[in-house]
Design a protein around this motif. Structure first.
Motif, PDB file in Angstrom:
ATOM      1  N   SER A  15       0.809  -1.222   0.000  1.00  0.00           N
ATOM      2  CA  SER A  15       0.000   0.000   0.000  1.00  0.00           C
ATOM      3  C   SER A  15       0.842   1.271   0.000  1.00  0.00           C
ATOM      4  CB  SER A  15      -0.940   0.005   1.209  1.00  0.00           C
ATOM      5  OG  SER A  15      -0.178  -0.123   2.392  1.00  0.00           O
ATOM      6  N   ASP A  16       2.132   1.185   0.405  1.00  0.00           N
ATOM      7  CA  ASP A  16       2.987   2.372   0.409  1.00  0.00           C
ATOM      8  C   ASP A  16       3.848   2.449  -0.864  1.00  0.00           C
ATOM      9  OD1 ASP A  16       4.686   0.273   0.866  1.00  0.00           O
ATOM     10  OD2 ASP A  16       5.863   1.299   2.408  1.00  0.00           O
ATOM     11  N   ALA A  17       3.365   1.841  -1.946  1.00  0.00           N
ATOM     12  CA  ALA A  17       4.153   1.744  -3.185  1.00  0.00           C
ATOM     13  C   ALA A  17       4.612   3.104  -3.702  1.00  0.00           C
ATOM     14  CB  ALA A  17       3.340   1.029  -4.266  1.00  0.00           C
ATOM     15  N   GLY A  18       3.836   4.153  -3.465  1.00  0.00           N
ATOM     16  CA  GLY A  18       4.180   5.470  -3.988  1.00  0.00           C
ATOM     17  C   GLY A  18       5.149   6.256  -3.123  1.00  0.00           C
ATOM     18  N   GLU A  19       5.522   5.703  -1.969  1.00  0.00           N
ATOM     19  CA  GLU A  19       6.394   6.443  -1.044  1.00  0.00           C
ATOM     20  C   GLU A  19       7.854   6.042  -1.204  1.00  0.00           C
ATOM     21  OE1 GLU A  19       4.883   5.890   2.913  1.00  0.00           O
ATOM     22  OE2 GLU A  19       2.831   6.159   2.193  1.00  0.00           O
ATOM     23  N   PHE A  20       8.766   7.014  -0.949  1.00  0.00           N
ATOM     24  CA  PHE A  20      10.199   6.730  -0.951  1.00  0.00           C
ATOM     25  C   PHE A  20      10.539   6.004   0.342  1.00  0.00           C
ATOM     26  CE2 PHE A  20      14.584   8.011   0.181  1.00  0.00           C
ATOM     27  CZ  PHE A  20      15.234   7.375  -0.876  1.00  0.00           C
ATOM     28  N   ASN A  21      10.874   4.750   0.234  1.00  0.00           N
ATOM     29  CA  ASN A  21      11.110   3.948   1.434  1.00  0.00           C
ATOM     30  C   ASN A  21      12.184   2.896   1.166  1.00  0.00           C
ATOM     31  OD1 ASN A  21      11.038   2.514   3.780  1.00  0.00           O
ATOM     32  ND2 ASN A  21       9.101   1.476   3.330  1.00  0.00           N
ATOM     33  N   PRO A  22      13.469   3.295   1.240  1.00  0.00           N
ATOM     34  CA  PRO A  22      14.550   2.332   0.974  1.00  0.00           C
ATOM     35  C   PRO A  22      14.507   1.129   1.906  1.00  0.00           C
ATOM     36  CG  PRO A  22      15.410   4.577   1.091  1.00  0.00           C
ATOM     37  CD  PRO A  22      13.982   4.624   1.547  1.00  0.00           C
ATOM     38  N   GLU A  23      13.905   1.299   3.085  1.00  0.00           N
ATOM     39  CA  GLU A  23      13.835   0.196   4.048  1.00  0.00           C
ATOM     40  C   GLU A  23      13.023  -0.981   3.513  1.00  0.00           C
ATOM     41  OE1 GLU A  23      15.454  -0.160   6.952  1.00  0.00           O
ATOM     42  OE2 GLU A  23      16.492   1.641   6.312  1.00  0.00           O
ATOM     43  N   ARG A  24      12.231  -0.733   2.490  1.00  0.00           N
ATOM     44  CA  ARG A  24      11.439  -1.834   1.943  1.00  0.00           C
ATOM     45  C   ARG A  24      12.343  -2.933   1.387  1.00  0.00           C
ATOM     46  NH1 ARG A  24       7.380  -0.019  -0.917  1.00  0.00           N
ATOM     47  NH2 ARG A  24       7.804   2.209  -0.918  1.00  0.00           N
ATOM     48  N   PHE A  25      13.623  -2.581   1.118  1.00  0.00           N
ATOM     49  CA  PHE A  25      14.553  -3.572   0.572  1.00  0.00           C
ATOM     50  C   PHE A  25      15.372  -4.256   1.670  1.00  0.00           C
ATOM     51  CE2 PHE A  25      13.867  -0.658  -3.007  1.00  0.00           C
ATOM     52  CZ  PHE A  25      13.471  -1.570  -3.968  1.00  0.00           C
ATOM     53  N   ALA A  26      15.008  -4.015   2.944  1.00  0.00           N
ATOM     54  CA  ALA A  26      15.799  -4.563   4.055  1.00  0.00           C
ATOM     55  C   ALA A  26      15.936  -6.085   3.969  1.00  0.00           C
ATOM     56  CB  ALA A  26      15.170  -4.161   5.395  1.00  0.00           C
ATOM     57  N   ASN A  27      14.936  -6.754   3.423  1.00  0.00           N
ATOM     58  CA  ASN A  27      14.990  -8.223   3.305  1.00  0.00           C
ATOM     59  C   ASN A  27      15.128  -8.665   1.855  1.00  0.00           C
ATOM     60  OD1 ASN A  27      14.617  -8.700   6.130  1.00  0.00           O
ATOM     61  ND2 ASN A  27      12.485  -8.076   5.853  1.00  0.00           N
ATOM     62  N   GLY A  28      15.753  -7.789   1.035  1.00  0.00           N
ATOM     63  CA  GLY A  28      15.975  -8.144  -0.362  1.00  0.00           C
ATOM     64  C   GLY A  28      14.720  -7.997  -1.210  1.00  0.00           C
ATOM     65  N   GLY A  31      11.713 -10.098  -0.379  1.00  0.00           N
ATOM     66  CA  GLY A  31      10.987  -9.717   0.817  1.00  0.00           C
ATOM     67  C   GLY A  31      10.044  -8.554   0.611  1.00  0.00           C
ATOM     68  N   THR A  32      10.073  -7.942  -0.569  1.00  0.00           N
ATOM     69  CA  THR A  32       9.226  -6.756  -0.749  1.00  0.00           C
ATOM     70  C   THR A  32       8.346  -6.795  -1.990  1.00  0.00           C
ATOM     71  OG1 THR A  32       9.251  -4.346  -0.815  1.00  0.00           O
ATOM     72  CG2 THR A  32      11.040  -5.451  -1.927  1.00  0.00           C
ATOM     73  N   CYS A  33       8.830  -7.353  -3.078  1.00  0.00           N
ATOM     74  CA  CYS A  33       8.062  -7.333  -4.328  1.00  0.00           C
ATOM     75  C   CYS A  33       7.433  -8.705  -4.560  1.00  0.00           C
ATOM     76  CB  CYS A  33       8.989  -6.973  -5.498  1.00  0.00           C
ATOM     77  SG  CYS A  33       8.121  -6.751  -7.054  1.00  0.00           S
ATOM     78  N   ARG A  34       6.107  -8.705  -4.774  1.00  0.00           N
ATOM     79  CA  ARG A  34       5.409 -10.002  -4.896  1.00  0.00           C
ATOM     80  C   ARG A  34       5.908 -10.798  -6.092  1.00  0.00           C
ATOM     81  NH1 ARG A  34       0.160  -7.621  -3.197  1.00  0.00           N
ATOM     82  NH2 ARG A  34       0.479  -7.593  -0.969  1.00  0.00           N
ATOM     83  N   ILE A  35       6.273 -10.101  -7.187  1.00  0.00           N
ATOM     84  CA  ILE A  35       6.841 -10.780  -8.362  1.00  0.00           C
ATOM     85  C   ILE A  35       8.228 -10.184  -8.573  1.00  0.00           C
ATOM     86  CG2 ILE A  35       6.538 -11.320 -10.811  1.00  0.00           C
ATOM     87  CD1 ILE A  35       3.554 -10.649 -10.439  1.00  0.00           C
ATOM     88  N   PRO A  36       9.283 -10.869  -8.117  1.00  0.00           N
ATOM     89  CA  PRO A  36      10.628 -10.287  -8.168  1.00  0.00           C
ATOM     90  C   PRO A  36      11.023  -9.805  -9.562  1.00  0.00           C
ATOM     91  CG  PRO A  36      10.645 -12.366  -6.977  1.00  0.00           C
ATOM     92  CD  PRO A  36       9.264 -12.218  -7.542  1.00  0.00           C
ATOM     93  N   GLN A  37      10.541 -10.478 -10.591  1.00  0.00           N
ATOM     94  CA  GLN A  37      10.899 -10.086 -11.953  1.00  0.00           C
ATOM     95  C   GLN A  37      10.319  -8.723 -12.321  1.00  0.00           C
ATOM     96  OE1 GLN A  37       9.793 -13.060 -11.052  1.00  0.00           O
ATOM     97  NE2 GLN A  37      11.460 -14.440 -11.599  1.00  0.00           N
ATOM     98  N   ALA A  38       9.350  -8.230 -11.537  1.00  0.00           N
ATOM     99  CA  ALA A  38       8.753  -6.921 -11.818  1.00  0.00           C
ATOM    100  C   ALA A  38       9.641  -5.778 -11.328  1.00  0.00           C
ATOM    101  CB  ALA A  38       7.369  -6.813 -11.179  1.00  0.00           C
ATOM    102  N   TYR A  39      10.700  -6.126 -10.572  1.00  0.00           N
ATOM    103  CA  TYR A  39      11.614  -5.092 -10.082  1.00  0.00           C
ATOM    104  C   TYR A  39      12.538  -4.671 -11.220  1.00  0.00           C
ATOM    105  CZ  TYR A  39      15.465  -2.979  -7.489  1.00  0.00           C
ATOM    106  OH  TYR A  39      16.431  -2.127  -7.042  1.00  0.00           O
ATOM    107  N   VAL A  40      12.313  -3.473 -11.756  1.00  0.00           N
ATOM    108  CA  VAL A  40      13.096  -2.957 -12.882  1.00  0.00           C
ATOM    109  C   VAL A  40      13.669  -1.618 -12.419  1.00  0.00           C
ATOM    110  CG1 VAL A  40      13.050  -2.342 -15.331  1.00  0.00           C
ATOM    111  CG2 VAL A  40      11.447  -4.053 -14.450  1.00  0.00           C
TER     112      VAL A  40
END
Ligand code: HEM
Length: 101
Positions: A15-28, A31-40
């Motif tokens: 739900s916080d997809a639009g916010e700047f939040n580097p901590e979302r990558f704390a678990n790789g 740990g944050t993106c439901r479909i890792p391949q969508a991380y571009v």
């Protein structure tokens, strides 16, 4: 539309997809993106990052400076576990000992 969908889709990033939040990558990525391949990281399409090449050059300079100052060796707990994903990669990550030179 495609760009927006990939980088700011709450279904992928929460739900916080639009916010700047580097901590979302704390678990790789897993740990944050439901479909890792969508991380571009630099985006795609009409709104692709205009200075991806400069950013990548800067990252190589930073990596070079780190390699000059530190010595890396595999930790004794490292387990060789090649895993077939998009490319062959260490299945359990790479555990390193880092020592200042
Ligand atoms: C690691 C570094 C960087 C990353 C991960 C990155 C990532 C991105 C992403 C994902 C977008 C698309 C945003 C969107 O509309 O959804 C973007 C756009 C953009 N980036 Fe970067 N960027 C980086 C570095 C840079 C640098 C160093 C510059 C310039 C000196 C830059 C300039 C721009 C500009 C001007 C856009 C807007 C392009 C447009 O809308 O037509 N970026 N960047």
């Amino acid at each position: 539309m495609f760009q927006k969908m990939k980088t700011q889709d709450p279904d992928l990033w929460g739900s916080d997809a639009g916010e700047f939040n580097p901590e979302r990558f704390a678990n790789g990525i897993l740990g944050t993106c439901r479909i890792p391949q969508a991380y571009v990281p630099f985006g795609v399409g009409a709104r692709v990052c205009v200075d991806q090449q400069l950013a990548m050059t800067e990252l190589k300079v930073i990596l070079s400076l780190i390699l000059i100052k530190f010595h890396f060796s595999l930790a004794s707990s490292f387990q060789h576990s090649p895993t077939y994903r998009l490319v062959i990669e260490p299945g359990e990550g790479v555990i390193l000992n880092i020592r200042r030179i």
